[in-house]
Design a protein around this motif. Structure first.
Motif, mmCIF file in Angstrom:
data_model
loop_
_atom_site.group_PDB
_atom_site.id
_atom_site.type_symbol
_atom_site.label_atom_id
_atom_site.label_comp_id
_atom_site.label_asym_id
_atom_site.label_seq_id
_atom_site.Cartn_x
_atom_site.Cartn_y
_atom_site.Cartn_z
ATOM 1 N N MET A 1 -30.030 -31.544 -64.396
ATOM 2 C CA MET A 1 -30.697 -31.587 -63.003
ATOM 3 C C MET A 1 -30.251 -33.007 -62.375
ATOM 4 S SD MET A 1 -32.389 -30.169 -60.410
ATOM 5 C CE MET A 1 -33.127 -28.963 -61.433
ATOM 6 N N ASP A 2 -30.188 -33.906 -63.291
ATOM 7 C CA ASP A 2 -29.743 -35.424 -62.471
ATOM 8 C C ASP A 2 -28.309 -35.626 -61.859
ATOM 9 O OD1 ASP A 2 -32.110 -36.335 -63.497
ATOM 10 O OD2 ASP A 2 -31.332 -37.276 -65.309
ATOM 11 N N THR A 3 -27.270 -34.536 -62.091
ATOM 12 C CA THR A 3 -26.221 -34.482 -61.559
ATOM 13 C C THR A 3 -26.215 -33.729 -60.174
ATOM 14 O OG1 THR A 3 -25.716 -31.990 -62.296
ATOM 15 C CG2 THR A 3 -25.321 -33.964 -63.839
ATOM 16 N N ILE A 4 -27.475 -33.461 -59.712
ATOM 17 C CA ILE A 4 -27.376 -32.674 -58.157
ATOM 18 C C ILE A 4 -28.026 -34.082 -57.473
ATOM 19 C CG2 ILE A 4 -28.570 -31.361 -56.694
ATOM 20 C CD1 ILE A 4 -29.218 -29.334 -59.123
ATOM 21 N N PRO A 5 -27.558 -34.166 -56.086
ATOM 22 C CA PRO A 5 -27.897 -35.293 -55.434
ATOM 23 C C PRO A 5 -29.447 -35.100 -55.112
ATOM 24 C CG PRO A 5 -26.091 -34.317 -54.551
ATOM 25 C CD PRO A 5 -26.447 -33.370 -55.558
ATOM 26 N N PRO A 6 -30.079 -36.319 -54.908
ATOM 27 C CA PRO A 6 -31.579 -36.302 -54.957
ATOM 28 C C PRO A 6 -32.080 -35.483 -53.510
ATOM 29 C CG PRO A 6 -30.756 -38.618 -55.436
ATOM 30 C CD PRO A 6 -29.666 -37.555 -55.150
ATOM 31 N N ASP A 7 -31.287 -35.291 -52.423
ATOM 32 C CA ASP A 7 -31.920 -34.882 -51.402
ATOM 33 C C ASP A 7 -31.720 -33.271 -51.730
ATOM 34 O OD1 ASP A 7 -29.195 -34.983 -51.428
ATOM 35 O OD2 ASP A 7 -28.846 -34.798 -49.299
ATOM 36 N N VAL A 8 -30.906 -32.808 -52.460
ATOM 37 C CA VAL A 8 -30.737 -31.309 -52.840
ATOM 38 C C VAL A 8 -31.795 -30.994 -53.621
ATOM 39 C CG1 VAL A 8 -29.170 -29.649 -53.731
ATOM 40 C CG2 VAL A 8 -28.228 -31.358 -52.233
ATOM 41 N N GLN A 9 -31.944 -31.852 -54.718
ATOM 42 C CA GLN A 9 -33.100 -31.732 -55.793
ATOM 43 C C GLN A 9 -34.305 -31.518 -55.075
ATOM 44 O OE1 GLN A 9 -33.550 -34.155 -58.999
ATOM 45 N NE2 GLN A 9 -31.578 -35.045 -59.112
ATOM 46 N N THR A 10 -34.716 -32.248 -54.004
ATOM 47 C CA THR A 10 -35.812 -32.408 -53.243
ATOM 48 C C THR A 10 -36.225 -30.891 -52.490
ATOM 49 O OG1 THR A 10 -36.031 -34.424 -53.044
ATOM 50 C CG2 THR A 10 -37.396 -33.329 -51.393
ATOM 51 N N ILE A 11 -35.151 -30.286 -52.171
ATOM 52 C CA ILE A 11 -34.975 -29.084 -51.436
ATOM 53 C C ILE A 11 -35.283 -27.976 -52.262
ATOM 54 C CG2 ILE A 11 -33.548 -27.339 -49.939
ATOM 55 C CD1 ILE A 11 -32.206 -29.797 -48.764
ATOM 56 N N ILE A 12 -34.640 -27.858 -53.367
ATOM 57 C CA ILE A 12 -34.756 -26.995 -54.293
ATOM 58 C C ILE A 12 -36.270 -26.827 -54.785
ATOM 59 C CG2 ILE A 12 -34.199 -26.192 -56.800
ATOM 60 C CD1 ILE A 12 -31.162 -27.453 -56.014
ATOM 61 N N HIS A 13 -36.662 -28.102 -55.087
ATOM 62 C CA HIS A 13 -38.030 -28.402 -55.763
ATOM 63 C C HIS A 13 -39.149 -27.895 -54.577
ATOM 64 C CE1 HIS A 13 -40.845 -31.398 -57.508
ATOM 65 N NE2 HIS A 13 -41.340 -30.251 -57.738
ATOM 66 N N VAL A 14 -39.075 -28.086 -53.504
ATOM 67 C CA VAL A 14 -39.892 -27.663 -52.249
ATOM 68 C C VAL A 14 -39.744 -26.074 -52.154
ATOM 69 C CG1 VAL A 14 -40.510 -27.760 -49.814
ATOM 70 C CG2 VAL A 14 -40.061 -29.854 -51.186
ATOM 71 N N MET A 15 -38.737 -25.646 -52.276
ATOM 72 C CA MET A 15 -38.408 -24.107 -52.485
ATOM 73 C C MET A 15 -39.178 -23.522 -53.644
ATOM 74 S SD MET A 15 -34.653 -23.711 -50.698
ATOM 75 C CE MET A 15 -34.509 -22.108 -50.915
ATOM 76 N N LEU A 16 -38.837 -24.145 -54.514
ATOM 77 C CA LEU A 16 -39.333 -23.344 -55.715
ATOM 78 C C LEU A 16 -41.120 -23.461 -55.572
ATOM 79 C CD1 LEU A 16 -37.342 -24.559 -58.661
ATOM 80 C CD2 LEU A 16 -37.665 -22.208 -57.750
ATOM 81 N N LEU A 17 -41.522 -24.706 -55.211
ATOM 82 C CA LEU A 17 -42.892 -24.674 -55.167
ATOM 83 C C LEU A 17 -43.734 -23.799 -54.007
ATOM 84 C CD1 LEU A 17 -43.426 -28.649 -55.376
ATOM 85 C CD2 LEU A 17 -44.216 -26.906 -57.043
ATOM 86 N N THR A 18 -42.764 -23.633 -52.857
ATOM 87 C CA THR A 18 -43.477 -22.652 -52.009
ATOM 88 C C THR A 18 -43.269 -21.429 -52.372
ATOM 89 O OG1 THR A 18 -42.399 -24.196 -50.368
ATOM 90 C CG2 THR A 18 -42.911 -21.884 -49.666
ATOM 91 N N ALA A 19 -42.297 -20.866 -53.185
ATOM 92 C CA ALA A 19 -42.202 -19.656 -53.706
ATOM 93 C C ALA A 19 -43.268 -19.179 -54.613
ATOM 94 C CB ALA A 19 -40.932 -19.226 -54.346
ATOM 95 N N PHE A 20 -43.620 -20.240 -55.625
ATOM 96 C CA PHE A 20 -44.682 -20.401 -56.663
ATOM 97 C C PHE A 20 -45.945 -20.450 -55.819
ATOM 98 C CE2 PHE A 20 -41.197 -21.732 -59.808
ATOM 99 C CZ PHE A 20 -40.679 -20.615 -59.754
#
Length: 545
Positions: free
Chosen positions: A202-221
């Motif tokens: 996960m650390d290899t993904i840029p921080p802004d992309v990590q945040t987008i993925i994080h928010v999308m997963l939290l919204t889905a769940f």
């Protein structure tokens, strides 16, 4: 480890049971026997797995011999084993309740030929979600749940149920699309969907992309878990289904979403940057949910709103970002699955005996159904957080974990949690008093400032046919009350397991070592968590809060 062969069985047994129940579609008694045996076997296997993983460490199974991250990985640690154990017990009890209802009503509301296999498929989806070791398998578990729950929520084919089912399916599909899009983004960036492998990369993904993925997963769940403001669909969807369906939905389906959030926050995004937002969401979920409950005249809708409000406690514990907070959350999830299911079963008994679920039209049930009065009263006190019940223990543990952070926002959450608990007790005791304590003769002439603002359920028939409660239904509800009491009397050992589960869940190192025992990768654990233990620990002593 020979116990690893038990892991796939928690998914295979109910799935094969569903096939057998479908084949025996014209033999209701055989269907019931097959379903009960299948669920009982999963209860036994889940409890065995809980004992094994608590003493020997987590288990990872690579399905088909394909090694991670290329194959399907199933993971059972203490958290997954706890969720398997309590969910299998609940599913078995609710099914026994539904068998009694079907025998008493001639299966007119829930056709056995459809209901039994669909119920087992629902159980398959629940169990699969809890042991999924990769995101796509977790997605498959969610979709199995979605298909089965749509069938169950529309049983009977009434206009109200079809409308509620359409809302439920549309909202769930939005969640599924967000989840699938998140999986696609992760796979496109990392080339894997294995949770342990993602945690390493996960650390290899840029921080802004990590945040987008994080928010999308939290919204889905978050949609699955019914957190505010994504909970608007729940109070109008769950109460329309038959009593056993409502009970199992309320007890389990939202907790699958909570479980997914726990995995997301503790394995994929260990150093979370959204905890403050989660605390605010927890605050709003608590307050909005309980204010909705206080305004309801229909017991099922009242319980649906309390369900939403108490999800806020779980999000609160997760958002604390500490091992103590997570341990309290795990214990509270187990408590809430049990107690919320029991209350909905009790509401089903009340509706059958009184002919309605509206507390403005109920009365005199204490004399007519004293056992039902007790079966509803005990879990109502438990959910309201009256000592020494498990609800009180869970809330105190959450508040203690929060107080250790010495944060003003957390103190606001603690105050809101205490107020939510009091309002929960008020709403449930008001319902119990009107339904059981008030004489039947006083119903028509009853006037009180405590009830004049109540809202009836939209489209609900005022008075239905009054029916007696079969012993099977009462016995299943009594069994769930007994389980809730066991959570109280055995709070020490259970909370010890929750503490050990939280200690091993927080930070991704232990999860990675379980899936990759040969050390294909290591990650950095959350600095707030304790030093990881050896993967094959044999003794972990827990303590009560």
């Amino acid at each position: 480890m020979t116990s690893s062969y038990l892991v796939p069985l928690v998914v295979l047994i109910p799935l094969l049971g569903a096939a057998a129940a479908l084949i025996a579609g014209r033999r209701p008694r055989l269907q019931a026997i097959v379903s009960i045996v299948a669920l009982a076997l999963v209860v036994v296997i889940s409890l065995v797995l809980l004992v094994v993983v608590d003493s020997e460490g987590a288990i990872a199974v690579q399905v088909g011999g394909w090694q991670a991250p290329f194959g399907i990985t199933l993971v059972v640690d203490r958290l997954a084993a706890l969720m398997l154990s309590i969910s299998s017990i609940v599913l078995l009890a609710v099914f026994v309740f539904s068998v009694g209802q079907g025998q008493a009503d001639g299966d007119g509301e829930a056709p056995v030929s459809i209901y039994n296999p669909t119920y087992l498929i629902l159980a398959t989806g629940v169990f699969n979600a809890f042991i999924a070791g990769d995101l796509f398998n977790l997605y498959v578990g969610f979709e199995i749940l979605l298909v089965a729950s749509y069938v169950l929520i529309t049983l009977g084919g009434t206009e109200q149920r079809i409308r509620a089912g359409v809302v439920y399916i549309v909202v769930s599909l939005v969640s599924s699309v967000l989840f699938l899009a998140s999986i696609a983004m992760i796979y496109g960036a990392l080339g894997t969907v294995n949770i342990a492998d993602i945690a390493q990369k996960m650390d290899t993904i840029p921080p802004d992309v990590q945040t987008i993925i994080h928010v999308m997963l939290l919204t889905a769940f978050g949609i699955k878990a019914a957190i505010f403001p994504l909970s608007f669909w729940l109070p109008d969807s769950y109460p329309t289904a038959p009593a056993p369906v409502t009970a199992v939905f309320a007890g389990l389906l939202t907790k699958v979403g909570v479980y997914a959030i726990i995995r997301t926050e503790t394995v994929l995004f260990v150093e979370s940057n959204v905890n403050v937002y989660l605390l605010i969401i927890a605050l709003l979920t608590m307050t909005v949910g309980i204010l909705g409950a206080v305004a309801q005249a229909d017991i099922k809708r009242l319980l649906s709103f309390t369900l939403v409000s108490h999800i806020g406690y779980m999000i609160f514990g997760i958002a604390l970002g500490t091992v103590e907070g997570l341990a309290a959350t795990i214990y509270y999830v187990v408590h809430h699955i049990t107690v919320q299911t029991t209350l909905f079963l009790g509401a089903g008994l009340i509706e059958r005996r009184g002919g309605t679920a509206s507390i403005t039209r109920l009365g005199g049930l204490l004399k007519a159904a004293p056992i039902v009065a007790v079966l509803f009263f005990i879990p109502a006190l438990n959910l309201g957080g009256i000592p020494p019940f498990s609800g009180f223990i869970g809330k105190v543990a959450l508040f203690e974990a929060g107080a250790r952070l010495d944060d003003p926002l957390v103190y606001v959450l603690i105050g809101a949690g205490a107020l939510t608990s009091l309002l929960t007790l008020y709403a449930l005791m008001r319902a119990w008093n009107l339904a059981f304590w008030r004489p039947k003769a006083d119903v028509d002439d009853h006037e009180s400032p405590f009830t004049e603002h109540l809202e009836e359920a939209p489209g609900r028939v005022a008075v239905q046919q009054r029916r007696t409660n079969p012993r099977t239904m009462v016995g299943a509800t009594a069994g769930m009350v007994l389980v809730s009491l066991v959570l109280t009397f055995a709070a020490g050992p259970l909370y010890g397991v929750a503490e050990r589960a939280a200690g091993r869940v927080y930070g991704s190192n232990d999860y990675v070592r379980t899936v990759f025992p040969d050390g294909q990768g290591e990650t950095t654990a959350d600095p707030s968590s304790p030093e990881p233990e050896p993967a094959s620990d044999t003794t972990d002593e827990g303590s009560t809060p």
